[in-house]
Design a protein around this motif. Structure first.
Motif, PDB file in Angstrom:
ATOM      1  N   MET A 108      32.825 -82.764 -25.827  1.00  0.00           N
ATOM      2  CA  MET A 108      32.921 -81.605 -24.751  1.00  0.00           C
ATOM      3  C   MET A 108      33.328 -80.588 -25.568  1.00  0.00           C
ATOM      4  O   MET A 108      34.217 -80.710 -26.459  1.00  0.00           O
ATOM      5  CB  MET A 108      33.806 -81.918 -23.687  1.00  0.00           C
ATOM      6  CG  MET A 108      33.336 -82.728 -22.617  1.00  0.00           C
ATOM      7  SD  MET A 108      31.885 -82.101 -21.686  1.00  0.00           S
ATOM      8  CE  MET A 108      30.550 -83.017 -22.508  1.00  0.00           C
ATOM      9  N   LEU A 109      32.786 -79.148 -25.354  1.00  0.00           N
ATOM     10  CA  LEU A 109      32.885 -78.152 -26.004  1.00  0.00           C
ATOM     11  C   LEU A 109      34.308 -77.318 -25.830  1.00  0.00           C
ATOM     12  O   LEU A 109      34.726 -77.590 -24.789  1.00  0.00           O
ATOM     13  CB  LEU A 109      31.979 -77.031 -26.045  1.00  0.00           C
ATOM     14  CG  LEU A 109      30.253 -77.479 -26.389  1.00  0.00           C
ATOM     15  CD1 LEU A 109      29.162 -76.490 -25.848  1.00  0.00           C
ATOM     16  CD2 LEU A 109      30.385 -78.038 -27.632  1.00  0.00           C
ATOM     17  N   ARG A 110      34.833 -76.697 -26.812  1.00  0.00           N
ATOM     18  CA  ARG A 110      36.197 -75.969 -26.664  1.00  0.00           C
ATOM     19  C   ARG A 110      36.097 -74.858 -25.813  1.00  0.00           C
ATOM     20  O   ARG A 110      34.923 -73.996 -26.201  1.00  0.00           O
ATOM     21  CB  ARG A 110      36.670 -75.775 -28.097  1.00  0.00           C
ATOM     22  CG  ARG A 110      36.845 -77.215 -28.775  1.00  0.00           C
ATOM     23  CD  ARG A 110      37.620 -76.951 -30.231  1.00  0.00           C
ATOM     24  NE  ARG A 110      37.747 -78.052 -30.967  1.00  0.00           N
ATOM     25  CZ  ARG A 110      38.083 -78.030 -32.233  1.00  0.00           C
ATOM     26  NH1 ARG A 110      38.536 -77.026 -32.817  1.00  0.00           N
ATOM     27  NH2 ARG A 110      38.228 -79.279 -32.989  1.00  0.00           N
ATOM     28  N   ARG A 111      36.812 -74.326 -25.089  1.00  0.00           N
ATOM     29  CA  ARG A 111      36.576 -73.262 -24.153  1.00  0.00           C
ATOM     30  C   ARG A 111      36.540 -71.852 -25.026  1.00  0.00           C
ATOM     31  O   ARG A 111      36.391 -70.789 -24.487  1.00  0.00           O
ATOM     32  CB  ARG A 111      37.475 -73.191 -23.013  1.00  0.00           C
ATOM     33  CG  ARG A 111      37.214 -74.343 -22.236  1.00  0.00           C
ATOM     34  CD  ARG A 111      36.201 -74.238 -21.346  1.00  0.00           C
ATOM     35  NE  ARG A 111      35.837 -75.575 -20.696  1.00  0.00           N
ATOM     36  CZ  ARG A 111      34.968 -75.649 -19.645  1.00  0.00           C
ATOM     37  NH1 ARG A 111      34.013 -74.630 -19.447  1.00  0.00           N
ATOM     38  NH2 ARG A 111      34.766 -76.893 -19.100  1.00  0.00           N
ATOM     39  N   ASN A 112      37.460 -72.159 -26.051  1.00  0.00           N
ATOM     40  CA  ASN A 112      37.652 -70.763 -26.910  1.00  0.00           C
ATOM     41  C   ASN A 112      36.739 -70.581 -27.968  1.00  0.00           C
ATOM     42  O   ASN A 112      37.041 -69.719 -28.860  1.00  0.00           O
ATOM     43  CB  ASN A 112      39.098 -70.573 -27.411  1.00  0.00           C
ATOM     44  CG  ASN A 112      39.458 -71.949 -28.214  1.00  0.00           C
ATOM     45  OD1 ASN A 112      38.843 -72.823 -28.274  1.00  0.00           O
ATOM     46  ND2 ASN A 112      40.425 -71.726 -29.007  1.00  0.00           N
ATOM     47  N   ARG A 113      35.646 -71.218 -28.009  1.00  0.00           N
ATOM     48  CA  ARG A 113      34.758 -71.165 -29.112  1.00  0.00           C
ATOM     49  C   ARG A 113      33.384 -71.010 -28.566  1.00  0.00           C
ATOM     50  O   ARG A 113      33.092 -71.340 -27.294  1.00  0.00           O
ATOM     51  CB  ARG A 113      34.760 -72.179 -30.089  1.00  0.00           C
ATOM     52  CG  ARG A 113      35.891 -72.511 -30.644  1.00  0.00           C
ATOM     53  CD  ARG A 113      36.167 -73.686 -32.007  1.00  0.00           C
ATOM     54  NE  ARG A 113      36.918 -73.598 -32.678  1.00  0.00           N
ATOM     55  CZ  ARG A 113      37.265 -74.501 -33.729  1.00  0.00           C
ATOM     56  NH1 ARG A 113      36.163 -75.053 -34.102  1.00  0.00           N
ATOM     57  NH2 ARG A 113      38.276 -74.548 -34.254  1.00  0.00           N
ATOM     58  N   PRO A 114      32.264 -70.403 -29.418  1.00  0.00           N
ATOM     59  CA  PRO A 114      31.057 -70.380 -28.829  1.00  0.00           C
ATOM     60  C   PRO A 114      30.369 -71.822 -28.468  1.00  0.00           C
ATOM     61  O   PRO A 114      30.902 -72.673 -29.324  1.00  0.00           O
ATOM     62  CB  PRO A 114      30.141 -69.450 -30.139  1.00  0.00           C
ATOM     63  CG  PRO A 114      31.205 -69.026 -30.821  1.00  0.00           C
ATOM     64  CD  PRO A 114      32.544 -69.697 -30.798  1.00  0.00           C
ATOM     65  N   PRO A 115      29.428 -71.738 -27.599  1.00  0.00           N
ATOM     66  CA  PRO A 115      28.714 -73.103 -27.051  1.00  0.00           C
ATOM     67  C   PRO A 115      27.945 -73.700 -28.241  1.00  0.00           C
ATOM     68  O   PRO A 115      27.284 -74.827 -28.182  1.00  0.00           O
ATOM     69  CB  PRO A 115      28.138 -72.688 -26.074  1.00  0.00           C
ATOM     70  CG  PRO A 115      27.604 -71.349 -26.094  1.00  0.00           C
ATOM     71  CD  PRO A 115      28.910 -70.771 -26.752  1.00  0.00           C
ATOM     72  N   THR A 116      27.445 -72.781 -29.422  1.00  0.00           N
ATOM     73  CA  THR A 116      26.746 -73.403 -30.349  1.00  0.00           C
ATOM     74  C   THR A 116      27.670 -73.984 -31.672  1.00  0.00           C
ATOM     75  O   THR A 116      28.785 -73.982 -31.866  1.00  0.00           O
ATOM     76  CB  THR A 116      25.796 -71.957 -31.087  1.00  0.00           C
ATOM     77  OG1 THR A 116      27.058 -71.091 -31.532  1.00  0.00           O
ATOM     78  CG2 THR A 116      25.121 -71.650 -30.039  1.00  0.00           C
ATOM     79  N   HIS A 117      26.893 -74.615 -32.335  1.00  0.00           N
ATOM     80  CA  HIS A 117      27.530 -75.618 -33.180  1.00  0.00           C
ATOM     81  C   HIS A 117      27.814 -74.533 -34.469  1.00  0.00           C
ATOM     82  O   HIS A 117      27.206 -73.554 -34.592  1.00  0.00           O
ATOM     83  CB  HIS A 117      26.361 -76.757 -33.881  1.00  0.00           C
ATOM     84  CG  HIS A 117      27.160 -77.620 -34.934  1.00  0.00           C
ATOM     85  ND1 HIS A 117      27.174 -77.362 -36.348  1.00  0.00           N
ATOM     86  CD2 HIS A 117      27.712 -78.745 -34.762  1.00  0.00           C
ATOM     87  CE1 HIS A 117      27.851 -78.109 -36.926  1.00  0.00           C
ATOM     88  NE2 HIS A 117      28.206 -79.204 -35.999  1.00  0.00           N
TER      89      HIS A 117
END
Length: 332
Positions: free
Chosen positions: A119-128
């Motif tokens: 699951m992606l971190r909320r405080n970062r962009p959704p891209t790798h």
């Protein structure tokens, strides 16, 4: 200079710039530029069927060791050498991690894909974090970024595109052989894995765990049961790429299975999430319950999310048991 001459000069400059940047994009699209020769080799240069592919973040990359899983698979494939790939992509961002699986399925025949979903971190962009290198230009310019405002998405795409141009130009100037690498001859498929589990001092780990629990009045987990969402936030992009993977897998009958390898001290997934994955994607999900996670925390996790050799054996056993149940019920 006449007006016509100025227009002609401008047109020629425009065409030259377009050819220059277009050429850079074509170079940047080459698999050897995007993935590097080490990862390009199994996807594009090997030939033959792949039995099991492991994908996900660094927790999958270090959490399942291909040569060990290959030996386990001999139980089901006694007449030939099994082929296992571990194509985990370290770092935050599921798009690049899933993209590696998609590209493999476009070129190779695969029986199982076991994808550790992060699951992606909320405080970062959704891209790798390395999408400017790993992604196709389409992934940078077109693939949806629903969790960002239109202005954030626009500037983010421009930033990634600029970095893509810059990386391609720098590589061509400094490493011409990487820029214009010749086409290599295909080779028979063989097990491929570049990362072993971490070999750590368990005594030091036990000491740290005891200190943490004392500070928390005996509480081990940082939170209640975890929850995944795919209808909003950064996970919208994850769902988008999962749908692409499922469509590609359906073309050749590949079984896709999701895995949850939670970070150190994170609790189990709740039942609603497991049902959501099954209903939304039609996929099975391999998980660990609270008792297993607690045991792994005290004797198996290597650091904040990565396995040591004890943990690798436990996680690998989950995959082997899944395949064993498939064979027992007439599956793959």
């Amino acid at each position: 200079m006449t007006k016509a001459a100025r227009l002609g000069t401008f047109f020629i400059a425009f065409v030259l710039c377009a050819l220059f940047f277009g050429g850079l994009l074509l170079v940047a699209e080459r698999p050897s530029m995007r993935w590097g020769l080490r990862t390009t080799e199994p996807i594009y240069l090997h030939e033959g069927n792949v039995d099991v592919v492991i994908g996900g973040s660094s927790r999958a990359r270090r959490g399942i060791f291909g040569p060990y899983l290959e030996e386990d698979l001999r139980e089901f494939l006694p007449d030939r050498d099994p082929v296992v790939y571990n194509l985990g992509v370290a770092g935050n961002g599921t798009d690049a991690q899933i993209l590696a699986m998609i590209e493999l399925l476009q070129y190779r025949t695969v029986d199982y894909v076991f994808l550790q979903l992060d699951m992606l971190r909320r405080n970062r962009p959704p891209t790798h974090r390395n999408l400017q290198r790993l992604g196709r230009t389409w992934d940078i310019v077109v693939a949806p970024l629903q969790s960002m405002t239109w202005f954030e998405a626009l500037t983010h795409r421009f930033q990634l595109l600029y970095l893509r141009f810059s990386l391609a130009a720098d590589t061509c100037l400094q490493l011409g052989t990487e820029c214009w690498a010749p086409k290599l001859k295909p080779r028979p498929a063989q097990t491929y894995d570049l990362s072993e589990p971490r070999d750590l001092e368990l005594a030091e780990l036990f000491k740290k765990l005891s200190q943490r629990e004392r500070r928390r009045d005996g509480a081990y987990f940082l939170s209640d049961d975890r929850d995944w969402r795919f209808d909003r936030g950064p996970e919208l992009r994850t769902a988008f790429y999962l749908d692409l993977l499922i469509d590609e897998a359906a073309k050749q009958g590949t079984r896709v299975v999701l895995m949850d390898f939670p970070k150190f001290e994170f609790a189990q997934l709740n039942d609603r999430t497991i049902e959501l994955v099954e209903d939304r994607f039609g996929l099975d999900l391999i998980t660990f319950d609270r008792a297993e996670l607690r045991e792994m925390g005290s004797r198996a996790w290597g650091d904040f999310g990565h396995f040591n050799y004890v943990g690798e054996a436990i996680a690998r056993g989950k995959i082997v048991n899944y395949i064993r149940s498939e064979h027992g019920h007439g599956g793959h």
